[in-house]
Design a protein around this motif. Structure first.
Motif, PDB file in Angstrom:
ATOM      1  N   SER A 381       0.821  -1.212   0.000  1.00 62.49           N
ATOM      2  CA  SER A 381       0.000   0.000   0.000  1.00 62.49           C
ATOM      3  C   SER A 381       0.859   1.268   0.000  1.00 62.49           C
ATOM      4  CB  SER A 381      -0.943  -0.001   1.210  1.00 62.49           C
ATOM      5  OG  SER A 381      -0.197  -0.016   2.405  1.00 62.49           O
ATOM      6  N   GLY A 382       2.165   1.105   0.132  1.00 63.64           N
ATOM      7  CA  GLY A 382       3.054   2.256   0.032  1.00 63.64           C
ATOM      8  C   GLY A 382       3.318   2.945   1.361  1.00 63.64           C
ATOM      9  N   LYS A 383       3.627   2.152   2.374  1.00 62.45           N
ATOM     10  CA  LYS A 383       3.921   2.732   3.685  1.00 62.45           C
ATOM     11  C   LYS A 383       5.263   3.450   3.690  1.00 62.45           C
ATOM     12  CE  LYS A 383       3.242  -1.234   5.787  1.00 62.45           C
ATOM     13  NZ  LYS A 383       2.602  -1.984   4.684  1.00 62.45           N
ATOM     14  N   THR A 384       6.186   2.947   2.873  1.00 61.65           N
ATOM     15  CA  THR A 384       7.521   3.547   2.886  1.00 61.65           C
ATOM     16  C   THR A 384       7.457   5.023   2.485  1.00 61.65           C
ATOM     17  OG1 THR A 384       8.227   1.388   2.106  1.00 61.65           O
ATOM     18  CG2 THR A 384       9.908   3.093   2.233  1.00 61.65           C
ATOM     19  N   ALA A 385       6.618   5.317   1.483  1.00 62.93           N
ATOM     20  CA  ALA A 385       6.515   6.705   1.030  1.00 62.93           C
ATOM     21  C   ALA A 385       5.936   7.584   2.146  1.00 62.93           C
ATOM     22  CB  ALA A 385       5.631   6.784  -0.212  1.00 62.93           C
ATOM     23  N   ALA A 389       7.709  10.789   3.952  1.00 61.01           N
ATOM     24  CA  ALA A 389       7.130  12.129   4.090  1.00 61.01           C
ATOM     25  C   ALA A 389       7.298  12.646   5.518  1.00 61.01           C
ATOM     26  CB  ALA A 389       5.649  12.101   3.706  1.00 61.01           C
ATOM     27  N   ALA A 390       7.151  11.735   6.485  1.00 63.94           N
ATOM     28  CA  ALA A 390       7.346  12.135   7.878  1.00 63.94           C
ATOM     29  C   ALA A 390       8.805  12.504   8.126  1.00 63.94           C
ATOM     30  CB  ALA A 390       6.905  11.010   8.816  1.00 63.94           C
ATOM     31  N   ILE A 391       9.693  11.693   7.542  1.00 64.80           N
ATOM     32  CA  ILE A 391      11.123  11.962   7.699  1.00 64.80           C
ATOM     33  C   ILE A 391      11.467  13.322   7.094  1.00 64.80           C
ATOM     34  CG2 ILE A 391      13.441  11.218   6.983  1.00 64.80           C
ATOM     35  CD1 ILE A 391      12.225   8.302   7.016  1.00 64.80           C
ATOM     36  N   ALA A 392      10.890  13.582   5.909  1.00 60.11           N
ATOM     37  CA  ALA A 392      11.180  14.852   5.237  1.00 60.11           C
ATOM     38  C   ALA A 392      10.783  16.029   6.128  1.00 60.11           C
ATOM     39  CB  ALA A 392      10.438  14.918   3.903  1.00 60.11           C
ATOM     40  N   LYS A 393       9.595  15.925   6.730  1.00 59.90           N
ATOM     41  CA  LYS A 393       9.154  17.034   7.577  1.00 59.90           C
ATOM     42  C   LYS A 393      10.092  17.217   8.767  1.00 59.90           C
ATOM     43  CE  LYS A 393       5.301  18.418  10.616  1.00 59.90           C
ATOM     44  NZ  LYS A 393       5.466  19.872  10.660  1.00 59.90           N
ATOM     45  N   CYS A 394      10.448  16.120   9.379  1.00 60.87           N
ATOM     46  CA  CYS A 394      11.314  16.196  10.557  1.00 60.87           C
ATOM     47  C   CYS A 394      12.680  16.783  10.193  1.00 60.87           C
ATOM     48  CB  CYS A 394      11.463  14.796  11.155  1.00 60.87           C
ATOM     49  SG  CYS A 394      12.710  14.663  12.427  1.00 60.87           S
ATOM     50  N   GLN A 413      17.091  -2.798   2.863  1.00 66.85           N
ATOM     51  CA  GLN A 413      16.201  -2.432   1.764  1.00 66.85           C
ATOM     52  C   GLN A 413      15.634  -1.015   1.943  1.00 66.85           C
ATOM     53  OE1 GLN A 413      13.492  -5.225  -0.126  1.00 66.85           O
ATOM     54  NE2 GLN A 413      11.833  -3.799   0.304  1.00 66.85           N
ATOM     55  N   HIS A 414      15.245  -0.706   3.156  1.00 66.30           N
ATOM     56  CA  HIS A 414      14.758   0.654   3.427  1.00 66.30           C
ATOM     57  C   HIS A 414      15.823   1.693   3.098  1.00 66.30           C
ATOM     58  CE1 HIS A 414      10.828  -0.005   4.909  1.00 66.30           C
ATOM     59  NE2 HIS A 414      11.174  -0.611   6.021  1.00 66.30           N
ATOM     60  N   TYR A 415      17.033   1.357   3.495  1.00 65.83           N
ATOM     61  CA  TYR A 415      18.131   2.286   3.236  1.00 65.83           C
ATOM     62  C   TYR A 415      18.276   2.534   1.730  1.00 65.83           C
ATOM     63  CZ  TYR A 415      22.858   4.048   2.689  1.00 65.83           C
ATOM     64  OH  TYR A 415      23.936   4.803   2.317  1.00 65.83           O
ATOM     65  N   HIS A 416      18.257   1.428   0.961  1.00 62.70           N
ATOM     66  CA  HIS A 416      18.452   1.593  -0.478  1.00 62.70           C
ATOM     67  C   HIS A 416      17.288   2.326  -1.147  1.00 62.70           C
ATOM     68  CE1 HIS A 416      22.268  -0.388  -0.606  1.00 62.70           C
ATOM     69  NE2 HIS A 416      21.779  -1.380   0.129  1.00 62.70           N
ATOM     70  N   ASN A 417      16.088   2.213  -0.567  1.00 67.87           N
ATOM     71  CA  ASN A 417      14.951   2.961  -1.106  1.00 67.87           C
ATOM     72  C   ASN A 417      14.990   4.429  -0.711  1.00 67.87           C
ATOM     73  OD1 ASN A 417      13.704   0.870  -2.444  1.00 67.87           O
ATOM     74  ND2 ASN A 417      12.495   0.248  -0.672  1.00 67.87           N
ATOM     75  N   LEU A 418      15.320   4.653   0.544  1.00 67.19           N
ATOM     76  CA  LEU A 418      15.168   6.003   1.086  1.00 67.19           C
ATOM     77  C   LEU A 418      16.348   6.923   0.784  1.00 67.19           C
ATOM     78  CD1 LEU A 418      13.588   5.153   4.561  1.00 67.19           C
ATOM     79  CD2 LEU A 418      12.467   6.324   2.650  1.00 67.19           C
ATOM     80  N   ALA A 419      17.559   6.384   0.846  1.00 63.64           N
ATOM     81  CA  ALA A 419      18.735   7.238   0.734  1.00 63.64           C
ATOM     82  C   ALA A 419      18.735   8.096  -0.534  1.00 63.64           C
ATOM     83  CB  ALA A 419      20.015   6.416   0.868  1.00 63.64           C
ATOM     84  N   GLU A 630       9.425 -12.999   4.972  1.00 60.29           N
ATOM     85  CA  GLU A 630       8.039 -12.630   5.205  1.00 60.29           C
ATOM     86  C   GLU A 630       7.806 -11.140   5.040  1.00 60.29           C
ATOM     87  OE1 GLU A 630       4.981 -12.276   8.890  1.00 60.29           O
ATOM     88  OE2 GLU A 630       6.578 -13.746   9.037  1.00 60.29           O
ATOM     89  N   VAL A 631       8.698 -10.354   5.565  1.00 62.69           N
ATOM     90  CA  VAL A 631       8.418  -8.936   5.591  1.00 62.69           C
ATOM     91  C   VAL A 631       9.156  -8.139   4.535  1.00 62.69           C
ATOM     92  CG1 VAL A 631       7.525  -8.570   7.886  1.00 62.69           C
ATOM     93  CG2 VAL A 631       9.937  -8.973   7.571  1.00 62.69           C
ATOM     94  N   GLY A 632       8.381  -7.360   3.819  1.00 61.30           N
ATOM     95  CA  GLY A 632       8.901  -6.240   3.057  1.00 61.30           C
ATOM     96  C   GLY A 632       9.724  -6.355   1.793  1.00 61.30           C
ATOM     97  N   ILE A 633      10.255  -7.542   1.457  1.00 59.92           N
ATOM     98  CA  ILE A 633      11.221  -7.522   0.360  1.00 59.92           C
ATOM     99  C   ILE A 633      10.557  -7.337  -1.014  1.00 59.92           C
ATOM    100  CG2 ILE A 633      12.937  -8.916  -0.808  1.00 59.92           C
ATOM    101  CD1 ILE A 633      13.878  -9.725   1.875  1.00 59.92           C
TER     102      ILE A 633
END
Ligand code: ADP
Ligand code: MG
Length: 766
Positions: A381-385, A389-394, A413-419, A630-633
Motif C-alpha cells: 500500500s506504500g507505507k515507505t513513502a 514524508a514524515a522523515i522529510a518534515k522532521c 532495503q529501506h536504506y536503499h529505497n530512502l537514501a 516474510e516482511v517487506g522484500i
C-alpha cells in the motif's frame, strides 16, 4: 513484584511517574508509610511535583535509602503465594483451609493459578450446562443428555475382564426404573444406600436390550450446593481436578468469604449505573451460581467490561504522561512547502489514502504532545513513502530521524529505497547494521552525534543501545506488530521524539484498540493503481510435480519464484533442516539447470545480503527460504510464491507472503501446498484463495483461530483475557475504551480496587 521492580519500571518508562497507575509517587509514598520509612515517604512526595530533570536524582536517592530488607519485601498488594502469608482478608484464605482440599489438591489448583479463595472466585466458568429440566424416567429419550431424579432401590458392582468396574444403581421415580452407571468408582456404592434420593445427569443409551444412563455428574438431592442440576458451570480444568471438585471448592470459597462481603467494586459507581452493570459481588455470585440464563448474561457483561476497563487503563497509562511536552523548535519550512518538495521527487503521485495519512501524521507532529501513531496498510500500500514524508518534515526542519526494521535485510532495503530519495532533498542517510565495519560504524556514530547524518536506518539496536543523536525528532518502526505495550514504551524511552509505527498486519479494529490503546490509528486503505491481483491456489502434495513444472515454465518466461518453507514447531534448527533438504533436492534433482538460492535466519548478514542481491539482479531464479522473507522484500520480477505446509501459517502471514509478488506488470501466482486435515484448516485455505482483502482475512483468522494464534506464538503482545471476548463483546470494549479515557482525564474518579487491579494487570503486561 517487589518495590525494586517497580522502581526499575519507572526508570525504564522514562521517569513519568507512570510505572503504577494512579501515580508511581503516590504508590511509593504509601508503601514507605507502611514500611515506616519516613525519609523515603518525603522523597516520594517530592517526586510527583519534581520536573523530569530532577526526578532521576531523586529516584537515585530513594534507591539508596531503601534498606535491603525492605527491597525484597513483597508489596502490600494481592499475594499470589498466599499460603505463606497470613490471610489479611477473607479473599486471601489459602486453599488448604477449604474442606476436602489438602496439600496435594492445593498444588494442583496452583497449576490453574489458584491459591486463595479470592483466586477461586475470579476463576470464571468457561461454559454452562442447562440441567434445569428433570425428565421422567419413562420419557427418557435415547441418545439425549438429561437429568433424572430418583431414589435408589438397589445397586451392584460388576468387574469386566478389561479391569473396568461398573457400578449399576437402580433409580426409581413415579414413572419407572432406570439403571444408572458409574465407571471405576466402586466406592460410591456406600453413599448410594437404598432410599437415598439422587439427581443424576448423563446420557441415556440402549445397551443390548436395556436402557441405561451413563452418569456424567450427580448430586444428592439433599445437597443444596454444588448443584449438578439447575444451571451448572463448567470450568477449565487440568489433570487431577474434576468439575465436581472445582464446583465444590468455589461454593466453599464463597461461603468462607462471607458470600463475598469483601468483594469491592472495581468499576466506579457512576459507570456501573451508566453502563447498567452489576455490582461486582453480585456479578461474581451470578457467574458461578446462576439461577437463570439472564444471570449469566448480566454477570458476563459486567465482568467483561471490568476486564476491558482494567486492560485499557493498564495500556493507556503506559502512554507518555500528559505533561510530557514534545520539543517543537521553530518550523523552518511550512508543511505545504515540504509536501510540495517531497511529492516533486517521487516517481509517482501519492494515492489519496497516502495523502490522508500523511496529513494525520503532520498534524500530530505539530501538536504539543509527542506523536504516538500506528500506520496500518496492506502489503504494497506504500507505507515507505508515507514514512519518507514524515522523515522529510522532521529533517527539513533541522532535526534527525531514526528508521527501524525487525531484520537487517529489511533495514538495508529501506536504506536503499530512502537514501537516494532523501538525497534529492539534501538529506543524508546512514545504514547501521551488524555488517557495518567497526571503522565505518565509529564514523557514522560520530555523524549521528554531531547531527551531520539526518536519517539513521537500522534494527532496533539503533535506539536501544544508547546510540547518541544530536537531536532525535522522529523514531519510525516498521512491521512492528511483534512488540508488546511495554516494549513500545521502552522504545520510546525518555526521549520526547515523535513515534510512528508501521504495520502490514491488518489488525482488526477491535484488536487494535486493545493492544494499541495507547496509540492513534491511521489506515492506508487503498493500493497504488495498476496492480494485477495475484491468483491464489491451494492444493495438496499430490500436485507437487505439476507445480514444479509450472515454476519451470514461469522461469523460462523470464520470471522468478519464491519458495517458503514453514515454521516447524518453535525450532529454528528444524525449520532450517527442512528448508535445506528441500533446497538440495531442488538443486540436484528437480531443477539442476537453474540457479537456486537459499535464505534462512542462521546465515550471516553479509551472506543474506549477497543472496538477496543475486535474487534482485535475477542471477538466482528460485529462492528457497524460511519465513525470513516474510516482511517487506521487493522483487518486482518474481511471479510465483509457493508456500509449503501452508496450513501452518496464519492467514495474515500468508497474505503478507503473497504480498511479496504481484508488484510488477505480469500476472502472478500464489500456490499453497498444504496438508490441511481439519475442517477449520480447509476453510482457512479456501478463504485465502478467495479474498485479497487483508482486513477481511485477519477478521476471519481471528474468528477461526483466536487472537493468540492470529499473531503466532512468537509475536503476540496481547494481554490474555479471563472472561471477555474481543469479538463477541466489541461494544463493551469500545465503551470501556471511552470510559478509560474519561478516567485518565480525571472526569471520573477511579476506585481503589481499580487502581490495584490496573497495577496487577500492568505487571502482567511487562
Ligand atoms: P508497503 O506498504 O508494503 O511497505 P511499499 O512502501 O514497499 O509498500 O510500496 C510498494 C511498492 O509500491 C513500491 O515499489 C513503491 O515504490 C510503490 N508505490 C508506493 N506508493 C505508490 C503510489 N502512490 N503509486 C505507485 N506506486 C507506489
Ligand atoms: Mg514495507
Amino acid at each position: 513484584m517487589d518495590i525494586k521492580t517497580i522502581i526499575e519500571k519507572e526508570i525504564k518508562l522514562g521517569y513519568h511517574d507512570s510505572a503504577v497507575f494512579g501515580g508511581f509517587s503516590v504508590f511509593l509514598s504509601n508503601w514507605a508509610q507502611e514500611q515506616q520509612l519516613t525519609d523515603i515517604r518525603n522523597l516520594a512526595q517530592q517526586y510527583g511535583g519534581a520536573s523530569l530533570l530532577q526526578r532521576p536524582q531523586l529516584l537515585e536517592k530513594i534507591i539508596q535509602d531503601i534498606p535491603a530488607a525492605a527491597q525484597r519485601q513483597p508489596l502490600p498488594e494481592k499475594q499470589h503465594q498466599a499460603a505463606e502469608v497470613p490471610a489479611a482478608s477473607t479473599l486471601n484464605i489459602p486453599l488448604v483451609n477449604l474442606p476436602h482440599i489438602g496439600a496435594k489438591k492445593a498444588e494442583l489448583f496452583r497449576k490453574l493459578n489458584i491459591s486463595t479463595t479470592g483466586d477461586l472466585l475470579e476463576f470464571y466458568p468457561r461454559d454452562y450446562r442447562d440441567r434445569r429440566t428433570i425428565t421422567k424416567i419413562q420419557d427418557a429419550p435415547i441418545g439425549a443428555q438429561i437429568s433424572i431424579r430418583g431414589s435408589v432401590i438397589s445397586s451392584e458392582i460388576q468387574r469386566t475382564r478389561g479391569k473396568l468396574t461398573i457400578l449399576r444403581c437402580y433409580l426409581r421415580d413415579e414413572t419407572g426404573i432406570i439403571p444408572a452407571i458409574w465407571f471405576n468408582q466402586p466406592f460410591l456404592q456406600k453413599r448410594f444406600y437404598t432410599g437415598r434420593e439422587l439427581i443424576v445427569f448423563g446420557k441415556v443409551e440402549r445397551r443390548f436390550s436395556r436402557i441405561e444412563m451413563i452418569v456424567e455428574d450427580y448430586q444428592l438431592a439433599e445437597d443444596a450446593d454444588c448443584a449438578a442440576a439447575g444451571i451448572v458451570p463448567v470450568y477449565s480444568s487440568c489433570e487431577g481436578i474434576n468439575q465436581k471438585t472445582i464446583r465444590s471448592a468455589v461454593s466453599a470459597a464463597w461461603r468462607m468469604c462471607g458470600n463475598g462481603v469483601e468483594l469491592a467494586d472495581i468499576v466506579p459507581q457512576q459507570l456501573l449505573d451508566q453502563r447498567q452493570l452489576l455490582p461486582r459481588r453480585e456479578a461474581i455470585r451470578k457467574i458461578h451460581f446462576p439461577k437463570q440464563p439472564e444471570d449469566i448474561i448480566q454477570a458476563h457483561r459486567s465482568l467483561s467490561y471490568e476486564e476491558f476497563l482494567t486492560i485499557q487503563l493498564a495500556i493507556l497509562s503506559n502512554k507518555p504522561s500528559q505533561q510530557l511536552q514534545a520539543v517543537r523548535p521553530q518550523q523552518l519550512r511550512s508543511d505545504q512547502e515540504i509536501l510540495t518538495a517531497f511529492t516533486s521527487i517521487l516517481p509517482y503521485s501519492l494515492t489519496n489514502a497516502q495523502t490522508k495519512v500523511i496529513k494525520e501524521i503532520y498534524q500530530d507532529m505539530n501538536a504539543a504532545q509527542p506523536m504516538m501513531r500506528l500506520v496500518q496498510g496492506d502489503v504494497g500500500s506504500g507505507k515507505t513513502a508515507v514514512a519518507a514524508a514524515a522523515i522529510a518534515k522532521c529533517c527539513l526542519n533541522g532535526r534527525q530521524a531514526a528508521m527501524m526494521a525487525p531484520t537487517e535485510l529489511l533495514a538495508s532495503q529501506h536504506y536503499h529505497n530512502l537514501a537516494p530519495l532523501l538525497e534529492q532533498l539534501g538529506l543524508r542517510t546512514a545504514l547501521l547494521t551488524s555488517s557495518t565495519t567497526s571503522q565505518e560504524k565509529r564514523q557514522i556514530l560520530a555523524q549521528m552525534a554531531d547531527g551531520s547524518v539526518h536519517l539513521a536506518v537500522g534494527t532496533h539496536a539503533l535506539i536501544q543501545e544508547g546510540v547518541v543523536f544530536a537531536d532525535l525528532g522522529l523514531a519510525i518502526t516498521d512491521e512492528q506488530h511483534r512488540f508488546g505495550v511495554v516494549q513500545r514504551a521502552r522504545l520510546r524511552g525518555n526521549h520526547s521524539a515523535d513515534t510512528l509505527i508501521m504495520t502490514a498486519t491488518p489488525i482488526p479494529r477491535t484488536l487494535a484498540m486493545t493492544i494499541y490503546a495507547d496509540m492513534r490509528l491511521s489506515i492506508i486503505d487503498e493500493l497504488p493503481p495498476g496492480r494485477q491481483p495475484v491468483q491464489t491456489f491451494a492444493v495438496d502434495y499430490s500436485y507437487e510435480q505439476r507445480i514444479h513444472a509450472f515454476i519451470a515454465k514461469e522461469v523460462a518466461a523470464g520470471h522468478q519464484a519464491f519458495i517458503v518453507c514453514p515454521l516447524i514447531e518453535d525450532s529454528e534448527a528444524l525449520d532450517l533442516a527442512s528448508a535445506t533438504a528441500y533446497y538440495q533436492r531442488l538443486k540436484e534433482e528437480v531443477f539442476p539447470q537453474l540457479q537456486i538460492g537459499l535464505l534462512h535466519g542462521k546465515m550471516k548478514p553479509a551472506e543474506k545480503a549477497q543472496v538477496m542481491s543475486e535474487f534482485q539482479q535475477g542471477i538466482i531464479n528460485i529462492l528457497v527460504s524460511t519465513t525470513v522473507v516474510e516482511v517487506g522484500i521487493d522483487i518486482p520480477n518474481a511471479s510465483v510464491m509457493l508456500i509449503r505446509d501452508a496450513e501452518r501459517f496464519g492467514l495474515a502471514q500468508l497474505h503478507q507472503l503473497r504480498g511479496r509478488i504481484g508488484r510488477g506488470q505480469t500476472q502472478s501466482y500464489c500456490i499453497l501446498i498444504h496438508n490441511a486435515q481439519s475442517k477449520i484448516a480447509k476453510e482457512r485455505m479456501e478463504i485465502i484463495c478467495q479474498s485479497a482483502d487483508g482486513f477481511a482475512l485477519a477478521e476471519a483468522d481471528l474468528r477461526l483461530r483466536g487472537p493468540g494464534e492470529f499473531f503466532g506464538k512468537r509475536q503476540h503482545g496481547l494481554p490474555s483475557l479471563k472472561i471477555a471476548d474481543i469479538f463477541a463483546d466489541q461494544d463493551l470494549l469500545e465503551a470501556a475504551h471511552r470510559d478509560a479515557l474519561e478516567i485518565l482525564e480525571g472526569h471520573i474518579q477511579p476506585t481503589a480496587a481499580l487502581c490495584q487491579a490496573v497495577a496487577d494487570k500492568t505487571a502482567l503486561l511487562s
